[in-house]
Design a protein around this motif. Structure first.
Motif, mmCIF file in Angstrom:
data_model
loop_
_atom_site.group_PDB
_atom_site.id
_atom_site.type_symbol
_atom_site.label_atom_id
_atom_site.label_comp_id
_atom_site.label_asym_id
_atom_site.label_seq_id
_atom_site.Cartn_x
_atom_site.Cartn_y
_atom_site.Cartn_z
ATOM 1 N N GLU A 1 -4.895 4.666 -5.890
ATOM 2 C CA GLU A 1 -3.770 3.710 -5.938
ATOM 3 C C GLU A 1 -2.643 4.176 -5.015
ATOM 4 O OE1 GLU A 1 -4.534 1.925 -10.446
ATOM 5 O OE2 GLU A 1 -3.059 3.532 -10.146
ATOM 6 N N VAL A 2 -2.380 5.476 -5.027
ATOM 7 C CA VAL A 2 -1.326 5.995 -4.133
ATOM 8 C C VAL A 2 -1.752 5.798 -2.676
ATOM 9 C CG1 VAL A 2 0.028 8.014 -3.435
ATOM 10 C CG2 VAL A 2 -0.573 7.700 -5.834
ATOM 11 N N GLN A 3 -3.018 6.076 -2.391
ATOM 12 C CA GLN A 3 -3.498 5.904 -1.008
ATOM 13 C C GLN A 3 -3.312 4.446 -0.571
ATOM 14 O OE1 GLN A 3 -6.756 8.328 0.634
ATOM 15 N NE2 GLN A 3 -7.609 8.269 -1.430
ATOM 16 N N ASP A 4 -3.693 3.501 -1.469
ATOM 17 C CA ASP A 4 -3.582 2.080 -1.105
ATOM 18 C C ASP A 4 -2.126 1.689 -0.879
ATOM 19 O OD1 ASP A 4 -6.280 1.884 -1.253
ATOM 20 O OD2 ASP A 4 -6.318 1.135 -3.327
ATOM 21 N N LYS A 5 -1.238 2.278 -1.670
ATOM 22 C CA LYS A 5 0.194 1.973 -1.507
ATOM 23 C C LYS A 5 0.658 2.441 -0.126
ATOM 24 C CE LYS A 5 4.563 3.342 -3.611
ATOM 25 N NZ LYS A 5 4.752 4.714 -3.128
ATOM 26 N N ILE A 6 0.260 3.655 0.254
ATOM 27 C CA ILE A 6 0.653 4.186 1.571
ATOM 28 C C ILE A 6 0.098 3.297 2.689
ATOM 29 C CG2 ILE A 6 0.355 6.122 3.187
ATOM 30 C CD1 ILE A 6 0.367 7.997 0.720
ATOM 31 N N ILE A 7 -1.167 2.907 2.531
ATOM 32 C CA ILE A 7 -1.786 2.064 3.564
ATOM 33 C C ILE A 7 -0.986 0.772 3.728
ATOM 34 C CG2 ILE A 7 -3.853 0.692 4.145
ATOM 35 C CD1 ILE A 7 -5.448 2.966 2.641
ATOM 36 N N SER A 8 -0.589 0.169 2.598
ATOM 37 C CA SER A 8 0.136 -1.101 2.729
ATOM 38 C C SER A 8 1.532 -0.883 3.319
ATOM 39 C CB SER A 8 0.179 -1.856 1.402
ATOM 40 O OG SER A 8 1.131 -1.268 0.552
ATOM 41 N N GLU A 9 2.153 0.250 3.007
ATOM 42 C CA GLU A 9 3.473 0.532 3.606
ATOM 43 C C GLU A 9 3.374 0.661 5.127
ATOM 44 O OE1 GLU A 9 5.424 3.009 -0.150
ATOM 45 O OE2 GLU A 9 4.745 4.100 1.636
ATOM 46 N N PHE A 10 2.321 1.348 5.585
ATOM 47 C CA PHE A 10 2.182 1.563 7.029
ATOM 48 C C PHE A 10 1.703 0.309 7.752
ATOM 49 C CE2 PHE A 10 2.881 5.974 6.165
ATOM 50 C CZ PHE A 10 3.307 6.515 7.357
ATOM 51 N N SER A 11 0.995 -0.565 7.018
ATOM 52 C CA SER A 11 0.423 -1.734 7.684
ATOM 53 C C SER A 11 1.496 -2.760 8.057
ATOM 54 C CB SER A 11 -0.643 -2.375 6.799
ATOM 55 O OG SER A 11 -0.014 -2.943 5.676
ATOM 56 N N VAL A 12 2.683 -2.617 7.475
ATOM 57 C CA VAL A 12 3.778 -3.531 7.818
ATOM 58 C C VAL A 12 4.114 -3.435 9.309
ATOM 59 C CG1 VAL A 12 6.221 -4.034 7.379
ATOM 60 C CG2 VAL A 12 4.733 -3.296 5.502
ATOM 61 N N PHE A 13 3.922 -2.237 9.867
ATOM 62 C CA PHE A 13 4.356 -2.019 11.254
ATOM 63 C C PHE A 13 3.185 -2.087 12.231
ATOM 64 C CE2 PHE A 13 7.186 0.559 8.522
ATOM 65 C CZ PHE A 13 8.348 -0.148 8.731
ATOM 66 N N ASP A 14 3.402 -2.778 13.325
ATOM 67 C CA ASP A 14 2.401 -2.817 14.380
ATOM 68 C C ASP A 14 2.682 -1.729 15.411
ATOM 69 O OD1 ASP A 14 0.980 -4.929 13.389
ATOM 70 O OD2 ASP A 14 2.317 -6.414 14.328
ATOM 71 N N ASP A 15 3.965 -1.494 15.602
ATOM 72 C CA ASP A 15 4.349 -0.567 16.663
ATOM 73 C C ASP A 15 4.286 0.870 16.162
ATOM 74 O OD1 ASP A 15 5.379 -0.071 19.294
ATOM 75 O OD2 ASP A 15 7.191 0.624 18.282
ATOM 76 N N TRP A 16 3.722 1.735 17.014
ATOM 77 C CA TRP A 16 3.591 3.126 16.615
ATOM 78 C C TRP A 16 4.916 3.812 16.356
ATOM 79 C CZ3 TRP A 16 0.486 6.074 14.302
ATOM 80 C CH2 TRP A 16 -0.849 5.718 14.259
ATOM 81 N N MET A 17 5.937 3.398 17.101
ATOM 82 C CA MET A 17 7.255 4.024 16.916
ATOM 83 C C MET A 17 7.764 3.783 15.503
ATOM 84 S SD MET A 17 7.940 5.737 19.374
ATOM 85 C CE MET A 17 7.050 5.973 20.869
ATOM 86 N N ASP A 18 7.545 2.541 14.997
ATOM 87 C CA ASP A 18 7.997 2.235 13.642
ATOM 88 C C ASP A 18 7.216 3.056 12.620
ATOM 89 O OD1 ASP A 18 9.797 0.385 14.663
ATOM 90 O OD2 ASP A 18 8.268 -1.210 14.691
ATOM 91 N N LYS A 19 5.931 3.228 12.889
ATOM 92 C CA LYS A 19 5.120 4.044 11.975
ATOM 93 C C LYS A 19 5.655 5.481 11.933
ATOM 94 C CE LYS A 19 0.883 1.413 12.542
ATOM 95 N NZ LYS A 19 -0.448 1.243 12.059
ATOM 96 N N TYR A 20 6.048 5.966 13.106
ATOM 97 C CA TYR A 20 6.584 7.338 13.142
ATOM 98 C C TYR A 20 7.936 7.431 12.454
ATOM 99 C CZ TYR A 20 2.740 9.371 15.579
ATOM 100 O OH TYR A 20 1.501 9.830 15.863
ATOM 101 N N ASP A 21 8.735 6.357 12.606
ATOM 102 C CA ASP A 21 10.016 6.351 11.887
ATOM 103 C C ASP A 21 9.774 6.459 10.382
ATOM 104 O OD1 ASP A 21 12.129 6.375 13.684
ATOM 105 O OD2 ASP A 21 11.879 4.246 14.175
#
Lengths: 406, 154
Positions: free
Chosen positions: B5-25
């Protein structure tokens, strides 16, 4: 010199994108990109005339052997060696240095003898000597560097003793960019009859190398750092030394006569080329040398100097940026750190902007120890880099600072 | 929440961003919530080898669950450790040992963050699992010695 856009179009990879952005390749110190003529030659070997060298009676072996020996001649002329027999093909600089460290050690080094290297060596010009010293009970002596990254020449003179057997020194530092005065070092060593090995891994691609002028006894370099393929390199060794040294590896092609009781070895250069050699690499590397000659080595050096000066000026203007290595004479390498930002963080973010730099210790941990740091960001340029790429790098560093200094 | 469940939550948080810079932020922000290691554990014993940046990881086992604290000298690496800790801290040794960390691939960490030597992501995961195995073994020893005692008591 050819126009920069024309030069760039010779290198297919420079047209590609990474993460949707144009590739800016600033990791030329690690390996250089390959011009189309080198790639074509490499592929032509296997489509047109592939056969094992020096063995077959057939046409394919003949053609390949001829191309391979022509490659040797091209290398000879490129570094201006006296004889073709002094050019040994190896797998790269590391292999070349290991060969000398082993063979020279076996023949000439006794317990208590000394080998001199410097503080700015790449690990490949440290570890082979350490291994040999350990095997032979010899002692490794280190020429220190100053805080600009220059060799302390006076200290070097003090290290020369009657026990010194060999000096092994980089032509240029991969981590700081320092160009080392190898001619001066060779002259001083020779006045005491001590031979010198020059590690040319970071020197060969940036200007004219003339081993007769340098007077060095051994010179090592890698093909892949001078626009050729990986897995091929050169060991130049003066004939009088190479004839004295025992072979480094045994196998096919390096022997004259083999019986189970005794084996006699071939003459130079084959004595040092055991087994099937990387002839494809050698032939394609020769093509790369031709490409470099076509551009003009003086022109390459001049263009790279302009790039280095511009990059240094622009990078210094970045707030909180500190350059490591401020030698008077440098290859186009700038090593730096941003204040309070880890080199790894900088490198990762630059990568996402399409900018390839190297981060870490650059296989030169003693250099990092000298400055009390555990790595830098290294920008290493080639003639195919542009001023606008440097501008993009500087902008990118601005973004890095904004991200990490929030 | 379970490990997945924690893994899925992280995946959904990161999937919001398309740009790598936002993912790094996001990764940098995640690093700010890292349970920091007690400075006295910032020693060679707790340093994870094989990273270009330094990572210290300290486990604490209360007999049931393992809690991790950590730190790194690189901010992105701190973010990566923080994600691993979100997923694997406050878990039983078995949960850690049996975890299948698919979030690393799903958010692109493996391809985009990990020339494996550089950030030592895999070295960190391996170290966490090794600690879990060691604690599980120690706990089981204790249990069996408890049983021995009861039996002798009979």
């Amino acid at each position: 010199m050819k126009d920069i856009s024309e030069i760039r179009s010779d290198f297919p990879i420079l047209g590609r994108q990474v993460y949707g952005k144009p590739l800016i390749y600033f990791d030329n110190g690690a390996t250089t990109q390959k011009p189309k003529c080198v790639i074509d030659t490499y592929s032509r070997i296997f489509t047109e005339f592939n056969g094992n060298v020096h063995r077959g009676v057939h046409a394919m072996s003949d053609l390949t052997s001829e191309a391979y020996e022509n490659a040797r001649e091209k290398v000879r002329s490129f570094i201006n060696a006296t004889k073709k027999e002094e050019i040994i093909f190896t797998s790269g600089t590391t292999d070349s240095i290991n060969c000398v460290a082993f063979s020279f050690g076996e023949r000439f080094v006794k317990p208590g003898d000394e080998i001199i290297i410097s503080e700015l060596e790449h690990h490949s010009n440290i570890v082979p000597w350490q291994m040999m010293c350990q095997r032979k009970g010899a002692v490794l002596k280190i020429i220190p560097i100053d805080d600009n990254g220059e060799i302390c020449f006076d200290e070097f003179l003090k290290l020369l003793t009657p026990r010194t057997r060999l000096v092994a020194i980089s032509q240029a530092s991969n981590s700081l960019g320092t160009v080392v005065p190898v001619k001066k070092i060779t002259d001083a060593a020779h006045s005491e009859n001590i031979p010198v090995l020059v590690d040319g891994a970071q020197g060969i691609q940036h200007g004219i190398v003339d081993v007769q002028e340098l007077q060095c006894d051994f010179y090592a370099f890698s093909g892949h750092k001078i626009y050729g393929p990986t897995g091929i390199g050169v060991l130049y060794g003066k004939e009088e030394w190479m004839n004295e040294l025992p072979p480094y590896r045994g196998g096919g092609d390096m022997v004259e006569k083999v019986t189970f009781e005794k084996t006699t070895y071939q003459n130079l250069p084959y004595k040092f080329e055991a087994g099937t050699v990387n002839y494809a690499g050698a032939i394609a590397m020769a093509e790369a040398l031709d490409y470099v000659l076509g551009l003009g080595r003086e022109d390459i050096a001049e263009r790279e100097k302009t790039l280095l000066d511009y990059a240094t000026r622009q990078l210094i203007s970045v707030k909180g940026l500190k350059i490591y290595g401020n030698a008077e004479n440098k290859i186009p390498v700038v090593s730096f750190l941003l204040d309070g930002i880890h080199q790894y963080d900088t490198g990762i973010i630059l990568d996402k902007m399409g900018i390839a730099v190297r981060t870490g210790t650059h296989c030169a941990q003693p250099v990092m120890d000298h400055f009390g740091i555990d790595g830098t960001v290294r920008v290493s340029m080639s003639f195919y880099n542009t001023f606008s790429e440097i501008d993009t790098l500087v902008e990118g560093l601005g973004k890095v600072i904004a991200m990490f200094k929030k | 929440m379970t490990v997945n469940e924690v893994q899925d939550k992280i995946i959904s948080e990161f999937s919001v961003f398309d740009d790598w810079m936002d993912k790094y932020d996001l990764l940098i922000d995640t690093g700010k919530n890292l349970p920091l290691i007690d400075p006295r554990y910032k020693t060679k014993d707790f340093l994870i080898e094989g990273c270009q940046s330094k990572v210290w990881l300290h486990p604490e086992f209360d007999g049931k669950k393992i809690k991790f604290s950590a730190d790194s000298d690189a901010i992105i690496t701190r973010g990566i450790v923080a994600l691993l800790i979100q997923v694997l801290s406050d878990r039983t040794p078995e949960e850690i040992i049996n975890s299948d960390l698919y979030f690393i691939d799903k958010i692109g960490l493996r391809q985009n963050l990990s020339p494996t030597r550089a950030n030592g992501l895999l070295a960190m995961v391996r170290q966490m699992k090794l600690y879990a195995m060691a604690f599980a073994a120690r706990r089981n020893e204790h249990k069996s010695s408890d049983i021995d005692k009861t039996e002798t008591g009979k």
